[in-house]
Structures are given as structure tokens and as C-alpha cells.
Design an enzyme around this catalytic site. Sequence first.
Site, PDB file in Angstrom:
ATOM      1  N   ASP A 226      10.510   3.833   6.544  1.00 54.11           N
ATOM      2  CA  ASP A 226      10.928   4.927   7.430  1.00 54.11           C
ATOM      3  C   ASP A 226       9.920   6.217   6.691  1.00 54.11           C
ATOM      4  OD1 ASP A 226      12.163   6.240   5.253  1.00 54.11           O
ATOM      5  OD2 ASP A 226      14.510   6.205   6.336  1.00 54.11           O
TER       6      ASP A 226
ATOM      7  N   GLY B  53       1.159  -1.109   0.056  1.00 58.66           N
ATOM      8  CA  GLY B  53      -0.178  -0.118   0.055  1.00 58.66           C
ATOM      9  C   GLY B  53       1.340   0.952   0.088  1.00 58.66           C
TER      10      GLY B  53
ATOM     11  N   ARG C  54       4.578  14.152  -7.542  1.00 59.56           N
ATOM     12  CA  ARG C  54       4.527  14.371  -8.471  1.00 59.56           C
ATOM     13  C   ARG C  54       2.535  14.149  -8.693  1.00 59.56           C
ATOM     14  NH1 ARG C  54       4.445   8.257  -7.509  1.00 59.56           N
ATOM     15  NH2 ARG C  54       6.316   8.440  -7.933  1.00 59.56           N
TER      16      ARG C  54
ATOM     17  N   ASP D  51       1.744  -3.372  -8.649  1.00 61.23           N
ATOM     18  CA  ASP D  51       1.645  -2.348  -7.980  1.00 61.23           C
ATOM     19  C   ASP D  51       2.055  -0.807  -8.637  1.00 61.23           C
ATOM     20  OD1 ASP D  51       3.707  -3.628  -7.159  1.00 61.23           O
ATOM     21  OD2 ASP D  51       4.885  -2.125  -5.817  1.00 61.23           O
TER      22      ASP D  51
ATOM     23  N   LYS E 249       6.048  11.565  -3.251  1.00 64.95           N
ATOM     24  CA  LYS E 249       6.358   9.948  -2.085  1.00 64.95           C
ATOM     25  C   LYS E 249       8.044  10.329  -1.239  1.00 64.95           C
ATOM     26  CE  LYS E 249       9.981   7.376  -5.025  1.00 64.95           C
ATOM     27  NZ  LYS E 249      10.338   6.499  -6.663  1.00 64.95           N
TER      28      LYS E 249
END
Length: 467
Positions: A128, A93, A182, A263, A116
Site C-alpha cells: 500500500d 525498487g 530521512r 538493496d 518512507k
Amino acid sequence: MRAEPQPSRYTPDTAIDELSEWLGSPVESADFPDAKVRFRNDRWADAVGLGVLDDDAWAKHFGRFDPLDDNLSKPLALKYHGHQFRVYNPEIGDGRGFLFAQLRDGAGRLLDLGTKGSGQTPYSRAGDGRLTLKGAVREILATEMLEALGVNTSKTFSVIETGEKLWRDDEPSPTRSAVMVRLSHSHIRIGTFQRLLAHEESEHMQSLVEYCLRQFPGPRPPEDAPGSDEPAVILMHQVVERLADLAASYMVAGFVHGVLNTDNMNITGESFDYGPWRWLPTWDPGFTAAYFDHAGLYAFGRQPEALHWNCAQFAVALRLLSDSEPLVKAMNRFGPLYMEAVARRWCWRLGVQSRGTEADTALVAACEKEMRESETGPDAFFFAHRGGRGDPDGELGDALAEYEPVESAHPYWDDPEPQSMLIDEVEAIWSAIDERDDWKPLFEKVEQLRRMGEAHGEPPVPAGHCG
């Protein structure tokens, strides 16, 4: 000439609200010690009405993630499963990203702003949730080069340095950190549908299919296709068309994505999530980008196979709503659609008028043979033979003699050499930033790539293209 993205007013539209209760989890951004604007994609910011933000407001929204006006009140980390190197993984996920906002461009297309490196989520597992600054710089370079070569790609919208020091096993540490935003048409993946299949959520899958058809419209299936009035079958045909074109665009660009898991497959056919990518130094089907791809599963020449396989997994997921036969019929269109797209895009990059798929396929074969025998990389090859120039002889000369050049007076074609994106240049651009905090080589490269994109002009795209 390629048309620039057109300026537009800011038009928020949180269409995802109808799905958000089960599609994702509300999350908070990490609280970073700093938010220094390093890159802002102003031409795409103008296209969605955000170019008017000054750097302070930019950092507030895309480094601190204060909500945009009338947009999502909280970021949404999306849920999905996926095959990773052909092994099914239900434990993934959005682990270091989230959907931050949705908005429309001047053409009315729904666009997502996703992140991201924005911190941990319920799906981070042992990670992390962070992104290295080098990873962000590499994504700028990948997306700008791909956009210039006509690939349907996400756009690197923003990079902000966050002031943290990160430790990584695959690069010198500690290293600088960043958060990236993005711009893309959707974050709905094949893996999103795989998760709904795994949980047998047929009503949610039906809602998701309808959302995708409504927000990312494409052509109807061929009239004789079985099940052509079923929403799931219609979407299957559209995804097959888009991914066949995406596979072709990778090959013509000489690009190796490196991690083509389900994914990482967007149902809009939009390439995204750039990790170990590379461009070919020479025409080598066995060339791999990821050091951990020991079997060469996602090698350059196997990318069409990978995307076809991913289409098959999409068909398996849609079995929750449809019979197998119409889904398989749709999937079987991939091969012919891919060959048509390669021919169409090859002629475009070579700067010649198409003579039809059969003739163009013979031209492609002659070009590939020439590249292999001369050990020439695709960037140098296409540049040298643009419009049939270069006086090629032998099989390639015979093939090109039948083609009419596309008129192009852009001065790029008079440059002494073409733009490229080989690993040595990527590392040199990063070293300037890492060692001297010198961003000039990066910004100069972005300008050069955009100039190359102008010279190529608008890429030939199928009717179902969402770019």
C-alpha cells in the site's frame, strides 16, 4: 566532545538530474487526509538550511511534498534489484518511498532527502506504500541511538502523522500511519548496480560509477593494487572500506540490523532502512532481530559475513566494466579492514587509547569473553569499564592494565546506568504514544541519547567515510 552539525544556508543541488532519466521514475505523493508534525530533527534541519521552516511550511513540504525551492520538481522513485536473503529479486525498487530533494551542507557534501511511507509507486507490487506510525517511531529511536554510538547512519529528519488507519499482519490493527523523511548522503545501492548488470547497461553503469566517485569522494586504492586507475576499481575499494567499517560499527554498538539485503546496502557505507532491528540484551552472536530470519542469516555475529557477501555481489555487478582480478583483490581487503575497524572502534567506545590492531584485538577477545561469562550486555559492559574503571580482574584486568584511558569529564559517565535501547523500553515508548498520545518519553529519550553521543565524542572513521 562531539561537534554538533553546523548551521548552514539552504543550498539546493539536484545532481541526480544527470542520471534521473534511467535511474528512476517520476511519481506523485499520496494525498493524505492529515499532516500533523510529530518529529522534526532541527539540528540536522539547521545543517541544511531548513530549520527556519515553521510547522505549517514543514508539513507542506514533508507531509504534502510540495517541492522545495529550486529543487526536484517531481519526486523520483529509484529503480534497483537486489538479493533478499540471498535470493535475487528483479521485482523491487522504491515501493513506498522516493527521492524528494537534494542539497548541500556547509561542508559542501551532497545530501538526499528521501521518504518512507509516501504512497504507491510503479514498484509497490501488492503493497500500500504506507508506513505505520510505530515504524516511524522505531526508526527515530534506531537512528538516534546509532548516531550516538558513532555508526554512519541515515538521520530521521521528519515524521508526520497522516491520519490513515493501516492494517498489518505483524502488529495490532488498525494502526496509525505516518510518512517519514530521512536525510542521507545517497540512495544509490548495490542493488542499483545489480539492475544495470541485469539489463547490460554498461554506459549507464559507467555514468553511475563516475557520479559516485565525483559526489562521494574517498581515498585512492593502495598503490600496488591492480587496476588502481580504473573508476570501477576505485569505487570498489571505497565501498569495501566503507562497508567493513559499517560492519565493525554494528558489532561494537551491539546492534542487529535484521535485513542486510543488497538493496539495503548504500554505496556510501551509510546504514539505513530500519525494520526489525534490535540491540543485544547479552553478548550472543546467534541473536536475530527478524522473526522471519529462521536460518539466522543476519544474526548478530553473521553481520560481517553478510556485508562481505554483499561486497562480492557489487564486484559481480562491476564485472560489466572491469576484469575480475582487481575487483577480487579489492574485495579481499574486507577482512583486514574489518579487524582494524573493530579494534579502532572498540577502543573508542571503551574510552582507551589504541595500542595497535594486534594488541587491541586481544583486548576485544578478553572483553567478549567477559561479556559471555558474566552474561552482561554491551551497553552495561562498556559503561562499567569505561577508561579501564571498574577494577576488572583476570584476563580482562590484565589486558586493560596496559591501556591509557582517554580523558573525559562529561557528566554522563557519572550517571547511575548507561543509556540502552532494549525492546521493552522501545515498546514502552510506543505504548505511551499509542495509548495516551504521550510523546514526552520519546523526546526525553532522544535528548538522553544525544547527551550520550556528546559524551562519546567524535568516532574514529576511515578516510573514505561519508558521514
